[in-house]
Design an enzyme around this catalytic site. Structure first.
Site, PDB file in Angstrom:
ATOM      1  N   GLN A  83      -4.884  -1.764   9.257  1.00 48.80           N
ATOM      2  CA  GLN A  83      -4.743  -3.102   8.668  1.00 48.80           C
ATOM      3  C   GLN A  83      -5.348  -4.159   9.592  1.00 48.80           C
ATOM      4  OE1 GLN A  83      -3.391  -3.624   5.495  1.00 48.80           O
ATOM      5  NE2 GLN A  83      -4.199  -5.672   5.789  1.00 48.80           N
TER       6      GLN A  83
ATOM      7  N   ASP B 226     -11.383   2.382   3.375  1.00 46.40           N
ATOM      8  CA  ASP B 226     -11.709   0.959   3.214  1.00 46.40           C
ATOM      9  C   ASP B 226     -13.221   0.761   3.064  1.00 46.40           C
ATOM     10  OD1 ASP B 226      -9.506  -0.728   3.114  1.00 46.40           O
ATOM     11  OD2 ASP B 226      -9.206  -0.722   5.291  1.00 46.40           O
TER      12      ASP B 226
ATOM     13  N   LYS C 164       0.840  -1.200   0.000  1.00 44.80           N
ATOM     14  CA  LYS C 164       0.000   0.000   0.000  1.00 44.80           C
ATOM     15  C   LYS C 164       0.880   1.257   0.000  1.00 44.80           C
ATOM     16  CE  LYS C 164      -3.858  -2.496   1.927  1.00 44.80           C
ATOM     17  NZ  LYS C 164      -4.631  -2.961   3.077  1.00 44.80           N
TER      18      LYS C 164
END
Ligand code: NAD
Length: 284
Positions: A96, A119, A52
């Site tokens: 994460q 997200d 990422k």
């Protein structure tokens, strides 16, 4: 022989578009910024976070990594999120998952500002997806839709089957297909007649997490097969949820693993971060 839908190719195009828009934003004095939080030392999470960060550098974003020790408390994590929610240079926040067991994932997701929730896991963003009025789409299902569009596949009126009902992939995937007027069935671990249901699908999305789970007898002649799975086979080789070798000759379109849905997820994260930067600057 199926046409291969290349996630490598499509993700490169998405990233090129994001890079161009990022340059335009920078010319206006706005540098899109993504904060990535990782707690503990899970090796798979480390790989995802590194990828990422690389993707951010590639499209011209600022990225900040917050690597916290496994013993971080809930209060410490929530306090960091609060700081990042208030930080103007940060437009997207990503924590994460999975988190170490003592941390409450739900509370962490809920703490991220919906405007920075790139997200699209926050209940407010999930609700917006349900009613079709959203800023961000969850990255993996959005990536699958991007592949469908790129291949010129019309979803309207098609029988779509999604195997898997997770909040991250299966459920939003079904919703996105429904938004495009597909007739959608969600299958899961308790589904009866799975084989028959799948074998009637014009569009079959596999998000099960079991290597080579979808076999040729579960696929209709000429079906579009999209494989979200990332697994290791008995030889430790990367493979999807679809038994590619047997299914590919029967399908009309298929995504490979690796090089299919996988690269799309990060590309869509970049797209969401760009959108977040625009939203927070009144440009969208
Ligand atoms: P999950 O474990 O949360 O969900 C799996 C789903 O499969 C469940 O809803 C379950 O009901 C269903 N299932 C399990 N066994 C089944 C069976 N025998 N018959 C029918 N359904 C069954 O997994 P997830 O997070 O949704 O991920 C699914 C897969 O996609 C995994 O391989 C994961 O690694 C992969 N994934 C890939 C990306 C990507 O970027 N390509 C992103 C997220 C997840």
């Amino acid at each position: 022989m199926a046409i291969l839908i290349s996630g490598k190719e499509v993700s490169a195009k998405v990233r090129a578009d994001v890079r161009k828009e990022c340059e335009e934003l920078k010319a206006k004095g706005i540098a899109p910024g993504l904060a990535v939080i990782i707690v503990g030392d899970d090796p798979a999470s480390r790989v995802y976070v590194n990828n990422k960060k690389k993707a951010c550098a590639d499209v011209g974003f600022v990225s900040e990594e917050y690597a916290l020790p496994a013993e971080t408390t809930q209060e410490e994590l929530l306090s960091l999120i609060d700081t990042l929610n208030k930080k103007d240079e940060i437009h997207g926040i990503l924590c994460q998952l999975p988190l170490p067991k003592h941390l409450d994932e739900k509370a962490v997701i809920n703490a991220i500002s919906p405007l920075k929730d790139v997200d699209a896991f926050h209940p407010s963003n999930v609700g917006r997806i349900m009613i079709g009025d959203y800023h961000f789409l969850p990255c993996t299902p959005a990536g699958v839709m991007e592949l469908i569009h790129y291949a010129g596949i019309d979803v309207s009126g098609k029988s779509c089957v999604v195997i898997g009902r997770s909040n991250i992939v299966g459920k939003p995937m079904a919703m996105l297909l429904l938004h495009e007027n597909g007739t959608v069935t969600i299958c899961h671990s308790r589904t009866k007649n799975l084989k028959e249901i799948c074998a009637a699908a014009d569009i079959l999305v596999a998000a099960v997490g079991r290597p080579k789970f979808v076999t040729v007898d579960m696929v209709k002649d000429g079906a579009v097969v999209l494989d979200v799975g990332i697994n290791r086979d008995e030889n430790g080789k990367l493979c999807g949820d679809v038994d590619f070798d047997s299914v590919e000759p029967k399908a009309s379109y298929i995504t490979p693993v690796p090089g299919g849905v996988g690269p799309m997820t990060i590309a869509m994260l970049m797209k969401n971060t760009l959108m977040a930067a625009k939203l927070q600057n009144g440009l969208s």
